[in-house]
Design an enzyme around this catalytic site. Structure first.
Site, PDB file in Angstrom:
ATOM      1  N   LYS A 114     -21.652   0.838 -16.048  1.00 15.48           N
ATOM      2  CA  LYS A 114     -22.612   0.113 -17.002  1.00 15.48           C
ATOM      3  C   LYS A 114     -24.404   1.423 -16.838  1.00 15.48           C
ATOM      4  O   LYS A 114     -24.446   0.671 -17.662  1.00 15.48           O
ATOM      5  CB  LYS A 114     -22.536  -1.442 -17.596  1.00 15.48           C
ATOM      6  CG  LYS A 114     -21.306  -1.819 -16.765  1.00 15.48           C
ATOM      7  CD  LYS A 114     -20.626  -2.175 -18.403  1.00 15.48           C
ATOM      8  CE  LYS A 114     -19.336  -3.069 -18.418  1.00 15.48           C
ATOM      9  NZ  LYS A 114     -18.158  -2.950 -17.335  1.00 15.48           N
TER      10      LYS A 114
HETATM   11  C1  LIG Z   1     -16.803  -3.375 -17.486  1.00 16.07           C
HETATM   12  C2  LIG Z   1     -15.729  -3.237 -16.592  1.00 16.07           C
HETATM   13  C3  LIG Z   1     -15.201  -2.509 -16.705  1.00 16.07           C
HETATM   14  C4  LIG Z   1     -13.924  -2.226 -18.423  1.00 16.07           C
HETATM   15  O1  LIG Z   1     -14.874  -1.217 -18.990  1.00 16.07           O
HETATM   16  P1  LIG Z   1     -14.695  -1.960 -20.826  1.00 16.07           P
HETATM   17  O2  LIG Z   1     -15.691  -0.794 -21.068  1.00 16.07           O
HETATM   18  O3  LIG Z   1     -15.038  -3.300 -21.062  1.00 16.07           O
HETATM   19  O4  LIG Z   1     -13.501  -1.119 -20.733  1.00 16.07           O
HETATM   20  C5  LIG Z   1     -14.011  -1.932 -15.244  1.00 16.07           C
HETATM   21  N1  LIG Z   1     -14.219  -1.953 -14.389  1.00 16.07           N
HETATM   22  C6  LIG Z   1     -15.996  -2.542 -14.013  1.00 16.07           C
HETATM   23  C7  LIG Z   1     -16.380  -2.742 -12.707  1.00 16.07           C
HETATM   24  C8  LIG Z   1     -16.282  -2.259 -15.180  1.00 16.07           C
HETATM   25  O5  LIG Z   1     -17.796  -3.512 -14.942  1.00 16.07           O
END
Ligand SMILES: *Cc1c(COP(=O)(O)O)cnc(C)c1O
Length: 502
Positions: A114
């Site tokens: 993120k």
């Molecule tokens: C947010 C997240 C996901 C999922 O990603 P999306 O974009 O919501 O599909 C997978 N793994 C981790 C560690 C995350 O923080």
């Protein structure tokens, strides 16, 4: 480049306008009217470029209203080494085994992918406010998090002038490290609230605040406006396209691929944001072949890809990959729009069915198109743990549970299809964020992991993984808890207006 909304209500917006708004008022998500193309010569010209340069070459098409110098300056701040990211490559690619590579997306300040979007978004939001907002308008960012978005958004937006940020997380739906990361967040403009419910409840609650006309009107009279830092905001999605290009280019640089050769990508998926960014990269001309969509036991996407029926009416499981514990994958709406060639009536109809019945079905043509690009699979809890353990035993490699889900599904795909295309797996979080689950997977349930302190767990994981404990996680355990609020899912709107002072 202009933007429109998936349900047809809006068109002709600039990128900054969509980022400012976050979600289309009344529902619907924004996306670009056209998909820019990058040809192989351009790809070749980027072979030795660094992350920020690749980002500039991609993002300039999506956000042409930003002057090139300005974009460059923003990217240099967002993707700074070592100030923000602890690896010069920002998203390094490492080899896991023959034809299997990891795209390590967890070297940012909060140790999950993120950060790649949320280190950039505050700069974009500030630009958006400057160019779109009323003078002195304040943006109130509302965020629902399954754990990682919350901290990454807080880290990005803390103490940014003109912005307040509210983060809601499911009280029992995040890891201890994720919880501490959020509750200890400094910054006079930050609010963190635990919600009694799961992520879908939390995300729904935020959507309801967004669409609450009374609240919005009140807000407006006070010179404030809501926006979003979730991947429903195009400003979250757009930066994620970059690392698929950069990952591909690194494989070429390492000699694992020639420019033009195909690559499969596997993504552990929750809200469908990360994998949708991969689809955009593919549509832009990056030679990606299969996009492998990996779910945990909450396998609503697996069933959708395989059967063409989206059905959220099912049991919700709390798993060791909590960031994928989601039954309503918001960004699927964007994919459906793209696969349906912009049929806004259809999208509106499907989303209405989702809201009223909790399910919808797509027709055969769209399903076939989807199946051409995507493979869907899932990993159970025991399969995920077994993979973490065997990877450690065979290679000394420690991965987090989300990444393990991705690898399990990618290997299932390789086995059932016989597809020998090299694989790039999105490694979405540092194992340190899920230390108890990772250690328990490796050492077994008899090791008494759940009785140990977080500090002991960090130290043990360091011994096993040989990855140094990130300083800011070690320090986390000493920090005072600043945020203590808990509310029911029904009270999210009330607590928001209370905290805003009306
Ligand atoms: C947010 C997240 C996901 C999922 O990603 P999306 O974009 O919501 O599909 C997978 N793994 C981790 C560690 C995350 O923080």
């Amino acid at each position: 480049m202009k933007y429109l909304s998936t349900r047809g209500e809006y068109a002709g917006l600039t990128a900054l306008e969509t980022i400012f708004l976050g979600i289309a008022p009344g529902g619907g998500l924004f996306l670009p009217e056209a998909i820019p193309q990058i040809n192989q010569n351009e790809l070749k010209s980027l072979l030795t470029a660094d992350y920020a340069t690749v980002a500039q070459e991609i993002l300039k098409y999506f956000i042409p209203e930003l002057a090139p110098e300005k974009l460059k300056q923003i990217l240099a701040s967002a993707y700074a080494y070592p100030a923000k990211f602890n690896q010069r490559e920002i998203t390094p690619v490492t080899q896991l085994s023959h034809q299997e590579y990891l795209l390590e997306l967890w070297h940012g300040p909060t140790h999950a992918f993120k950060d790649l979007a949320l280190q950039l978004l505050p700069f974009l939001m500030t630009e958006a406010n400057r160019s779109v907002g009323e003078p002195n308008q304040e943006i109130i960012i509302l965020t629902a998090t399954s754990g990682d978005t919350g901290k990454a958004a807080l880290a990005g937006f803390a103490d940014i002038p003109g912005i307040k940020i509210f983060v809601f997380f499911p009280e029992d739906g995040v890891s201890e490290i994720q919880r501490l990361q959020m509750l200890t967040q400094k910054g006079s403009n930050t609010h963190v609230i635990a919600v009694k419910g799961n992520f879908d409840d939390t995300q729904n609650g935020v959507k309801q605040i967004f669409t609450n006309q009374e609240l919005s009107t009140k807000l407006k009279t006070r010179g404030q406006v809501f926006s979003s830092a979730n991947s429903i905001n195009w400003g979250r999605l757009m930066p994620q396209i970059v690392y698929y290009f950069y990952g591909y280019l690194q494989l070429c640089r390492q000699g694992a691929l020639e420019v033009g050769q195909p690559l499969n990508v596997a993504v552990p998926t929750g809200n469908f944001g990360n994998i949708l960014a991969a689809y955009y990269a593919k549509q832009m001309g990056l030679p990606l072949r299969k996009l492998i969509c990996a779910s945990n036991t909450n396998k609503v996407l697996t069933d959708f890809i395989n059967e063409g029926v989206y059905n959220k009416n099912r049991q919700f499981f709390t798993t060791i990959s909590p960031s994928m514990d989601i039954l309503i994958s918001s960004n699927l709406e964007r994919l459906l729009f793209l696969l349906a060639d912009g049929e806004t009536h259809l999208i509106k109809n499907l989303m209405k069915q989702l809201q009223t019945n909790g399910s919808y079905q797509i027709d055969r043509a769209i399903r076939e198109k989807m199946g051409h690009h995507f493979y869907g699979g899932y990993a159970t809890e025991s399969e995920t743990k077994a993979l973490i353990r065997s990877l450690y035993q065979e290679k000394g490699q420690v991965v987090d549970p989300h990444t393990a889900v991705g690898l399990k599904v990618a290997r299932d795909y390789q086995q059932t299809s016989g597809d020998k295309t090299p694989l790039l797996l999105a490694a979405t979080a540092s194992p340190y964020k899920f230390n108890a689950s990772v250690l328990e997977a490796i050492q077994g349930e008899s090791a008494g992991i759940r009785e140990k302190s977080e500090f002991q767990l960090l130290e043990e994981l360091e011994k096993l993984s040989q990855i140094p404990i990130p300083d800011n996680l070690k320090e986390l355990l000493e920090l005072p808890v600043i945020h203590q609020k808990v509310c029911t899912k029904e009270a999210m709107g009330q607590i928001t207006s209370d905290l805003l002072g009306f």
